[in-house]
Design an enzyme around this catalytic site. Structure first.
Site, PDB file in Angstrom:
ATOM      1  N   GLY A  18       0.848  -1.184   0.000  1.00 39.62           N
ATOM      2  CA  GLY A  18       0.000   0.000   0.000  1.00 39.62           C
ATOM      3  C   GLY A  18       0.884   1.235   0.000  1.00 39.62           C
ATOM      4  O   GLY A  18       2.113   1.150  -0.195  1.00 39.62           O
ATOM      5  N   ALA A  20       1.914   3.158   2.411  1.00 37.38           N
ATOM      6  CA  ALA A  20       2.960   3.170   3.450  1.00 37.38           C
ATOM      7  C   ALA A  20       4.145   2.298   3.046  1.00 37.38           C
ATOM      8  O   ALA A  20       5.309   2.704   3.188  1.00 37.38           O
ATOM      9  CB  ALA A  20       2.379   2.702   4.787  1.00 37.38           C
ATOM     10  N   TRP A  51      -8.322   1.541  -2.273  1.00 35.10           N
ATOM     11  CA  TRP A  51      -9.740   1.783  -2.044  1.00 35.10           C
ATOM     12  C   TRP A  51     -10.008   3.150  -1.420  1.00 35.10           C
ATOM     13  O   TRP A  51     -11.171   3.539  -1.266  1.00 35.10           O
ATOM     14  CB  TRP A  51     -10.315   0.714  -1.120  1.00 35.10           C
ATOM     15  N   GLN A  53     -10.883   6.724  -0.689  1.00 29.23           N
ATOM     16  CA  GLN A  53     -11.630   7.672  -1.510  1.00 29.23           C
ATOM     17  C   GLN A  53     -11.214   9.106  -1.217  1.00 29.23           C
ATOM     18  O   GLN A  53     -10.656   9.805  -2.040  1.00 29.23           O
ATOM     19  CB  GLN A  53     -13.133   7.501  -1.264  1.00 29.23           C
ATOM     20  N   GLU A 121     -13.886  17.651   4.748  1.00 23.63           N
ATOM     21  CA  GLU A 121     -14.528  16.444   5.284  1.00 23.63           C
ATOM     22  C   GLU A 121     -14.862  16.665   6.736  1.00 23.63           C
ATOM     23  O   GLU A 121     -14.424  17.656   7.346  1.00 23.63           O
ATOM     24  CB  GLU A 121     -13.601  15.224   5.111  1.00 23.63           C
ATOM     25  N   HIS A 235     -16.551   3.337   9.673  1.00 29.17           N
ATOM     26  CA  HIS A 235     -16.959   4.464   8.835  1.00 29.17           C
ATOM     27  C   HIS A 235     -18.483   4.540   8.879  1.00 29.17           C
ATOM     28  O   HIS A 235     -19.159   3.523   8.744  1.00 29.17           O
ATOM     29  CB  HIS A 235     -16.471   4.254   7.400  1.00 29.17           C
ATOM     30  N   ARG A 281     -16.053  11.005  13.318  1.00 21.95           N
ATOM     31  CA  ARG A 281     -16.558   9.786  12.683  1.00 21.95           C
ATOM     32  C   ARG A 281     -17.207   8.810  13.669  1.00 21.95           C
ATOM     33  O   ARG A 281     -18.213   8.183  13.357  1.00 21.95           O
ATOM     34  CB  ARG A 281     -15.358   9.133  12.008  1.00 21.95           C
ATOM     35  N   HIS A 336     -13.543   0.129   9.219  1.00 20.41           N
ATOM     36  CA  HIS A 336     -12.826   0.933   8.226  1.00 20.41           C
ATOM     37  C   HIS A 336     -11.332   1.021   8.502  1.00 20.41           C
ATOM     38  O   HIS A 336     -10.526   0.937   7.579  1.00 20.41           O
ATOM     39  CB  HIS A 336     -13.442   2.336   8.221  1.00 20.41           C
ATOM     40  N   GLU A 360      -1.308   1.371   8.392  1.00 14.84           N
ATOM     41  CA  GLU A 360      -2.400   0.978   9.294  1.00 14.84           C
ATOM     42  C   GLU A 360      -1.996  -0.100  10.293  1.00 14.84           C
ATOM     43  O   GLU A 360      -2.574  -0.181  11.383  1.00 14.84           O
ATOM     44  CB  GLU A 360      -3.617   0.522   8.481  1.00 14.84           C
ATOM     45  N   ARG A 371      -9.638   8.354  14.482  1.00 15.24           N
ATOM     46  CA  ARG A 371      -8.852   9.020  13.436  1.00 15.24           C
ATOM     47  C   ARG A 371      -9.664  10.083  12.698  1.00 15.24           C
ATOM     48  O   ARG A 371     -10.830   9.872  12.350  1.00 15.24           O
ATOM     49  CB  ARG A 371      -8.368   7.971  12.419  1.00 15.24           C
ATOM     50  N   SER A 376      -4.963   8.974   6.802  1.00 12.70           N
ATOM     51  CA  SER A 376      -4.278   7.673   6.792  1.00 12.70           C
ATOM     52  C   SER A 376      -3.267   7.558   5.648  1.00 12.70           C
ATOM     53  O   SER A 376      -2.160   7.057   5.850  1.00 12.70           O
ATOM     54  CB  SER A 376      -5.279   6.526   6.739  1.00 12.70           C
TER      55      SER A 376
HETATM   56  C1  SIN Z   1     -13.647   8.790   3.123  1.00 12.85           C
HETATM   57  O1  SIN Z   1     -13.508   9.145   1.964  1.00 12.85           O
HETATM   58  O2  SIN Z   1     -14.675   9.023   3.757  1.00 12.85           O
HETATM   59  C2  SIN Z   1     -12.552   8.030   3.798  1.00 12.85           C
HETATM   60  C3  SIN Z   1     -11.429   8.902   4.108  1.00 12.85           C
HETATM   61  C4  SIN Z   1     -10.628   8.313   5.231  1.00 12.85           C
HETATM   62  O3  SIN Z   1     -10.926   7.239   5.718  1.00 12.85           O
HETATM   63  O4  SIN Z   1      -9.695   8.973   5.680  1.00 12.85           O
END
Ligand code: SIN
Length: 509
Positions: A18, A20, A51, A53, A121, A235, A281, A336, A360, A371, A376
């Site tokens: 990944g 990291a 994955w 986003q 976000e 999540h 979150r 998540h 992770e 978090r 991440s």
């Molecule tokens: C998301 O797009 O909601 C995930 C982003 C994240 O987990 O940092």
């Protein structure tokens, strides 16, 4: 058995591919070391980073604001020194690696291609997230893997699973790997674990299937310290349909104005937190779960957005599942991210000599109990580079050590055995070690996972296969999570304890 006549050696072995792991490989390769990246992934999309986003948060010109948001989201449990390391290295790592080396095509303002379109976000006090549409992970990882593939100091070994660390007298000398049924020890001066998360331990997860906690289990079994294992982040808005086709509804949607409605059509987040849909979150995830329980479906209402234009990848995901986004997208919490993991310092060093951990599978302290979104990939990038450079600077040479006396590789492990045990493990984790936990539930989980582990260990004594070792990793990791949850009576962040008056007294192991 392992072919000892032709051992594979590396200055630095990175386990996992990944972001990291790629960053660790880059850090070491730039310092002139020979790096082997062993990854069980067969395709880039097998890594969780693919994955991702949302995106990559950066400090822009307000480092203190970014730090404050990380600490607030963690419910004041993040380690301030680790947060300093992350934030103060963020802009430079992103500029150097993602922009100048990999040329990641981050979105820019429609009317100004020289200005990044910073996204917002939940729990971020300002717009600071670099993103490529809502599929940032693949746009970072794809170029990263191609770059490393062409790098003269890096050898990528795909479909190669690390089963166990090679150790002698408390020092780590590489890993015993498996490829195509053959066992192959890779001896290394330094070993960096970058094996990702634990999604496979839960029924509903945003991770790929291979997220079985391998690095955490290998490190813990070798005696490395782990920390904060109880902080499993869910999540709030994964697609609530078929778990076989999971997908995330990025937090960026709520950042841009999407709202959550219960089955009665009512918006409920303002009752749970002053920041409503933009609350941390863990708060939103628990509220979504509670409203699902109380009223039925919870829908993400994206009607205030130009959904198909602004989030075309998510619109495609909806179309592929016949979800009409105009009537709201059904969402549910899903596992998540693990905020804890193998305990590391600011350079990714673990408590074992010559062993590093990044991404992770590691616990840097940045996330504390919960978090902040879009940190991440950044943490993997910053700590990966630092660990890779530190491993290179240690100048340790690979040493050939004894390989554990394993049985012949036997891919013929009854598939039904692994599938059945994984199903049982997920049932236990979902029921007792999920979004909310109780002392009695954790005690039951602990007993059930111990039983499972006993059965898996009995198999490990008689045969060796990748599936079996994944199952072993998952049960070991589940036990570490459950034990940490039992020991921590402070209900905080992702570790939400529900204690009723009729709860019997808790005894940690
Ligand atoms: C998301 O797009 O909601 C995930 C982003 C994240 O987990 O940092």
């Amino acid at each position: 058995m392992a072919d000892e006549s032709d051992p594979t050696t590396a200055d630095v072995l990175v386990v996992g591919s990944g972001v990291a792991g790629c960053a660790a490989a880059l850090g070491a390769a730039r310092a002139g070391e020979d790096v082997v990246v062993a990854t069980k992934a067969e395709r880039p999309k097998d890594a969780t980073s693919w994955w991702a986003q949302g995106g990559v948060a950066v400090s822009r010109s307000n480092a203190e604001g970014f730090k404050r948001d990380i600490v607030a989201a963690s419910d004041d449990t993040a380690d301030p020194d680790a947060v300093d390391v992350l934030v103060e290295n963020a802009n430079e790592a992103v500029r150097d690696v993602l922009i100048e080396t990999l040329d990641v095509p981050f979105d820019t303002e429609a009317d100004d291609p020289d200005t990044f379109d910073y996204g917002r976000e939940a729990a971020h006090g300002e717009r600071r997230i670099l993103h490529v549409n809502a599929s940032t992970g693949r746009h970072v990882l794809g170029p990263f893997l191609s770059y490393l593939d062409d790098h003269p100091n890096v050898t990528l070994r795909e479909d190669t699973a690390a089963l166990d660390l090679l150790t002698r007298e408390g020092r780590v000398h590489g890993a015993l790997c498996e490829h195509d049924g053959d066992l192959d020890p890779i001896y290394a001066g330094s070993t960096v674990l970058a094996t990702g998360g634990i999604g496979a331990l839960y029924g509903r997860s945003t991770n790929p299937d291979g997220a079985t906690g391998d690095g955490i289990a290998m490190a813990a079994l070798a005696g490395a310290d782990v920390a904060d294992m109880e902080y499993v982040q869910f999540h709030p808005t994964a697609y609530a349909g078929e778990v076989a086709t999971p997908f995330l509804l990025s937090e960026a949607l709520r950042g841009e104005g999407a709202i959550l409605r219960n089955d009665d059509g009512d918006r409920f987040m303002p009752e749970h937190h002053p920041d409503a849909e933009l609350a941390p979150r863990d708060v939103v995830a628990r509220a979504v779960a509670a409203e699902r329980e109380r009223t039925g479906d919870v829908l993400l209402d994206v009607s205030s957005l130009d959904f198909t234009t602004e989030f075309p990848d998510l619109a495609t995901n909806c179309d592929e599942r016949d979800v009409d986004h105009r009537t709201g997208i059904p969402v549910a919490p899903a596992e998540h991210f693990l905020c804890g993991g193998i305990a590391v310092d600011s350079r990714g060093r673990t408590s074992l000599d010559r062993l590093f951990a990044v991404g992770e599978c590691s616990r840097t302290g940045v996330h504390g109990a919960n978090r902040l979104a879009s940190t991440s990939l950044l943490e993997g990038l910053v700590w990966g580079l630092r660990a890779g450079r530190t491993a290179a600077a240690s100048g340790a040479d690979p040493e050939i050590v004894d390989v554990p006396d394993l049985r012949d590789s036997d891919p013929a492990l009854p598939a039904a055995f692994a599938a059945e045990k994984f199903t049982r493990l997920r049932e236990v984790m979902d029921e007792f070690v999920g979004l909310s936990r109780s002392p009695s539930g954790l005690r039951r989980a602990s007993a059930a996972i111990r039983r499972l582990k006993g059965e898996v260990d009995a198999y490990v004594r008689t045969r060796t296969s990748r599936e079996l070792y994944e199952l072993r990793a998952a049960t070991v990791t589940a036990l570490l999570i459950t034990r940490a949850a039992r020991e921590n009576t402070d209900s905080r962040g992702c570790h939400h304890l529900v204690v009723t008056t009729d709860e019997p007294e808790v005894h940690a192991d």
